[in-house]
Design a protein around this motif. Sequence first.
Motif, mmCIF file in Angstrom:
data_model
loop_
_atom_site.group_PDB
_atom_site.id
_atom_site.type_symbol
_atom_site.label_atom_id
_atom_site.label_comp_id
_atom_site.label_asym_id
_atom_site.label_seq_id
_atom_site.Cartn_x
_atom_site.Cartn_y
_atom_site.Cartn_z
ATOM 1 N N ILE A 1 0.830 -1.201 -0.034
ATOM 2 C CA ILE A 1 0.042 -0.012 0.043
ATOM 3 C C ILE A 1 0.920 1.214 0.086
ATOM 4 O O ILE A 1 1.089 1.983 0.829
ATOM 5 C CB ILE A 1 -0.805 0.014 1.348
ATOM 6 C CG1 ILE A 1 -1.692 -1.266 1.301
ATOM 7 C CG2 ILE A 1 -2.006 1.034 1.135
ATOM 8 C CD1 ILE A 1 -2.732 -1.404 2.466
ATOM 9 N N PRO A 2 1.351 1.554 -1.111
ATOM 10 C CA PRO A 2 2.266 2.763 -1.174
ATOM 11 C C PRO A 2 1.352 3.957 -1.724
ATOM 12 O O PRO A 2 0.147 3.741 -1.625
ATOM 13 C CB PRO A 2 3.067 2.566 -2.383
ATOM 14 C CG PRO A 2 2.046 1.721 -3.315
ATOM 15 C CD PRO A 2 1.516 0.786 -2.388
ATOM 16 N N LEU A 3 1.957 5.041 -1.611
ATOM 17 C CA LEU A 3 1.292 6.506 -1.716
ATOM 18 C C LEU A 3 1.156 6.418 -3.473
ATOM 19 O O LEU A 3 1.780 5.805 -4.228
ATOM 20 C CB LEU A 3 2.383 7.852 -1.805
ATOM 21 C CG LEU A 3 2.597 8.087 -0.125
ATOM 22 C CD1 LEU A 3 3.570 9.099 -0.061
ATOM 23 C CD2 LEU A 3 1.147 8.310 0.446
ATOM 24 N N ASP A 4 -0.146 6.881 -3.748
ATOM 25 C CA ASP A 4 -0.263 6.870 -5.181
ATOM 26 C C ASP A 4 0.135 8.077 -5.867
ATOM 27 O O ASP A 4 -0.096 9.352 -5.731
ATOM 28 C CB ASP A 4 -2.052 6.972 -5.366
ATOM 29 C CG ASP A 4 -2.586 7.008 -6.724
ATOM 30 O OD1 ASP A 4 -1.596 7.249 -7.615
ATOM 31 O OD2 ASP A 4 -3.638 6.646 -7.205
ATOM 32 N N PRO A 5 1.332 7.871 -6.872
ATOM 33 C CA PRO A 5 1.907 8.973 -7.379
ATOM 34 C C PRO A 5 1.038 9.922 -8.351
ATOM 35 O O PRO A 5 1.451 10.932 -8.624
ATOM 36 C CB PRO A 5 3.097 8.138 -8.378
ATOM 37 C CG PRO A 5 2.567 7.028 -8.446
ATOM 38 C CD PRO A 5 1.682 6.655 -7.412
ATOM 39 N N ASP A 6 -0.097 9.375 -8.586
ATOM 40 C CA ASP A 6 -1.122 10.281 -9.523
ATOM 41 C C ASP A 6 -1.900 11.099 -8.527
ATOM 42 O O ASP A 6 -2.702 11.645 -9.381
ATOM 43 C CB ASP A 6 -1.871 9.142 -10.363
ATOM 44 C CG ASP A 6 -1.060 8.523 -11.492
ATOM 45 O OD1 ASP A 6 -0.076 9.225 -11.960
ATOM 46 O OD2 ASP A 6 -1.362 7.449 -11.747
ATOM 47 N N ARG A 7 -2.007 10.925 -7.281
ATOM 48 C CA ARG A 7 -2.809 11.544 -6.392
ATOM 49 C C ARG A 7 -2.139 12.505 -5.497
ATOM 50 O O ARG A 7 -2.254 12.320 -4.186
ATOM 51 C CB ARG A 7 -3.898 10.598 -5.844
ATOM 52 C CG ARG A 7 -4.495 9.808 -6.680
ATOM 53 C CD ARG A 7 -5.739 10.515 -7.401
ATOM 54 N NE ARG A 7 -6.875 11.199 -6.304
ATOM 55 C CZ ARG A 7 -7.949 11.589 -6.661
ATOM 56 N NH1 ARG A 7 -8.705 11.260 -7.807
ATOM 57 N NH2 ARG A 7 -8.499 12.039 -5.697
ATOM 58 N N LYS A 8 -1.290 13.333 -5.803
ATOM 59 C CA LYS A 8 -0.448 14.009 -5.025
ATOM 60 C C LYS A 8 -1.423 15.155 -4.284
ATOM 61 O O LYS A 8 -2.084 16.184 -4.711
ATOM 62 C CB LYS A 8 0.585 14.942 -5.664
ATOM 63 C CG LYS A 8 1.419 13.960 -6.394
ATOM 64 C CD LYS A 8 2.692 14.845 -6.830
ATOM 65 C CE LYS A 8 3.535 13.631 -7.704
ATOM 66 N NZ LYS A 8 4.895 13.987 -7.571
ATOM 67 N N GLU A 9 -1.192 15.086 -2.764
ATOM 68 C CA GLU A 9 -1.988 16.008 -1.891
ATOM 69 C C GLU A 9 -1.212 16.445 -0.679
ATOM 70 O O GLU A 9 -0.529 15.435 -0.196
ATOM 71 C CB GLU A 9 -3.186 15.507 -1.561
ATOM 72 C CG GLU A 9 -4.318 15.047 -2.661
ATOM 73 C CD GLU A 9 -5.226 14.240 -2.066
ATOM 74 O OE1 GLU A 9 -6.847 14.899 -1.911
ATOM 75 O OE2 GLU A 9 -5.276 13.098 -1.739
ATOM 76 N N SER A 10 -1.253 17.582 -0.347
ATOM 77 C CA SER A 10 -0.532 18.014 0.962
ATOM 78 C C SER A 10 -1.320 17.491 2.086
ATOM 79 O O SER A 10 -2.558 17.073 1.957
ATOM 80 C CB SER A 10 -0.291 19.677 0.744
ATOM 81 O OG SER A 10 -1.485 19.969 1.148
ATOM 82 N N LYS A 11 -0.542 17.736 3.261
ATOM 83 C CA LYS A 11 -1.287 17.389 4.433
ATOM 84 C C LYS A 11 -2.543 18.404 4.733
ATOM 85 O O LYS A 11 -3.413 18.127 5.176
ATOM 86 C CB LYS A 11 -0.247 17.584 5.738
ATOM 87 C CG LYS A 11 0.766 16.421 5.632
ATOM 88 C CD LYS A 11 0.016 15.214 6.154
ATOM 89 C CE LYS A 11 0.970 13.869 5.978
ATOM 90 N NZ LYS A 11 0.542 12.717 6.263
#
Length: 83
Positions: free
Chosen positions: A59-69
């Motif tokens: 379950i990695p970060l989705d590189p296509d869905r970049k969102e800040s905190k």
Amino acid sequence: MALMITDECINCDVCEPECPNKAISQGAEIYEIDPDLCTECVGHYNEPQCQQVCPVDCIPLDPDRKESKDELQQKYLKLISAS
């Protein structure tokens, strides 16, 4: 960023109940994460709970869905106000 589940998923069923936003569901072959519901557990926990319990680390970060905190926090606030 929203998280994603890779094809290394073994369908062990441990991630779905851990998601406080109900973003994880059984897909056609493996579990999937709805990126519109995933806040990486911002607003609930300090770390994504699905990543904590996953035995195969798929379950990695989705590189296509970049969102800040801040964006994740705003998504969380929107989700809880809708419920």
